[in-house]
Design an enzyme around this catalytic site. Structure first.
Site, PDB file in Angstrom:
ATOM      1  N   LYS A  75      18.796  25.394 -28.043  1.00  0.00           N
ATOM      2  CA  LYS A  75      18.930  25.624 -29.446  1.00  0.00           C
ATOM      3  C   LYS A  75      19.798  26.822 -29.738  1.00  0.00           C
ATOM      4  O   LYS A  75      19.491  28.125 -29.176  1.00  0.00           O
ATOM      5  CB  LYS A  75      17.594  25.994 -29.991  1.00  0.00           C
ATOM      6  CG  LYS A  75      17.060  25.587 -31.446  1.00  0.00           C
ATOM      7  CD  LYS A  75      15.736  25.584 -31.836  1.00  0.00           C
ATOM      8  CE  LYS A  75      15.500  25.520 -33.068  1.00  0.00           C
ATOM      9  NZ  LYS A  75      14.181  25.748 -33.573  1.00  0.00           N
TER      10      LYS A  75
HETATM   11  O1  G3P Z   1      11.773  24.551 -36.883  1.00  0.00           O
HETATM   12  C1  G3P Z   1      12.016  25.754 -37.707  1.00  0.00           C
HETATM   13  C2  G3P Z   1      10.637  26.262 -38.272  1.00  0.00           C
HETATM   14  O2  G3P Z   1       9.944  26.758 -37.406  1.00  0.00           O
HETATM   15  C3  G3P Z   1      10.760  27.128 -39.564  1.00  0.00           C
HETATM   16  O3  G3P Z   1       9.492  27.011 -40.235  1.00  0.00           O
HETATM   17  O4  G3P Z   1       7.976  27.582 -41.514  1.00  0.00           O
HETATM   18  O5  G3P Z   1       9.130  29.317 -40.297  1.00  0.00           O
HETATM   19  O6  G3P Z   1      10.322  28.355 -41.949  1.00  0.00           O
HETATM   20  P1  G3P Z   1       9.075  28.171 -41.030  1.00  0.00           P
END
Ligand code: G3P
Length: 217
Positions: A83
């Site tokens: 990634k």
């Molecule tokens: O896959 C990306 C994710 O982990 C981000 O999620 O909820 O931190 O915006 P969030």
């Protein structure tokens, strides 16, 4: 549609995998921090639980260091996906690592143009962050739709991996638009099975089965 679980919590991954809803896993430095574990060790354990792609993110910001970290992560297991962040260095590293045969997930995508660059750089997956766009009063689902249109216009094979999924409705919208993959926390994926009328209907069936003395085995 493929379901990836967005966590580095091996217990949560195991539980959802046993339910049959894990096609892959995504992690990031914040999720690794939350797990309290070493990135190499926890990624190896996840790769042993799950057959599908497991994204592990580099922490370097410069091309040479990103490539070195990506190669090291890829050695953990055959199903590791490297990634990389959506920066110019990240895109350059994507091109290099993809040309070596590695699978790449380009993350932190917030615009259609960024997604177009990732496809040109040979990314296997592009990760547009829906929830974080919604957080700033933009429409994350619209971005998925724009990327779908652009990729289909030119036949790009990069898979749209809708990320930063916060609600079950995000998943419905992504499925309607044709996102290839969603990645979401385990609790959001499990919540897809819930409906108040299912609970109500089942309570009635249980009561009627008891009243009627129905026995099957
Ligand atoms: O896959 C990306 C994710 O982990 C981000 O999620 O909820 O931190 O915006 P969030």
């Amino acid at each position: 549609m493929k379901f990836f679980v967005d966590t580095a919590d091996v217990d949560a991954i195991r539980e959802l995998n046993d339910l049959g809803f894990v096609d892959g896993v995504t992690t990031n430095p914040s999720l690794i921090k939350k797990s309290g574990r070493d990135i190499l060790e926890v990624t190896k354990e996840i790769c042993e639980i799950v057959d599908g792609p497991v994204s592990a993110e580099v922490v370097a910001l410069e091309y040479d260091a990103m490539v070195a970290e990506g190669r090291k992560l890829a050695q953990i297991a055959d199903n590791v996906v490297i990634k990389l962040p959506l920066t110019l260095d990240g895109l350059k590293a994507c091109k290099t690592l993809a040309s070596e045969g590695h699978k790449i997930n380009v993350t932190l995508c917030f615009s259609a143009n960024q997604a177009l660059l990732a496809a040109k750089a040979g990314a296997t997956f592009i990760s547009p962050f829906i929830g974080r766009l919604d957080d700033i009063n933009l429409d994350g689902v619209d971005l998925i739709e724009d990327i779908r249109t652009i990729y289909d216009n030119y036949g790009y094979e990069t898979e749209i991996l809708a990320a930063s999924i916060r609600t079950v409705n995000h998943i419905t919208e992504c499925a309607k638009i044709g996102a290839d993959v969603i990645t979401a926390p385990a609790n959001v994926i499990k919540a897809m099975a819930s409906h108040v009328l299912t609970d109500k209907g089942l309570a009635q069936f249980v009561k009627d089965a008891e009243d009627a003395g129905i026995k099957i085995v």
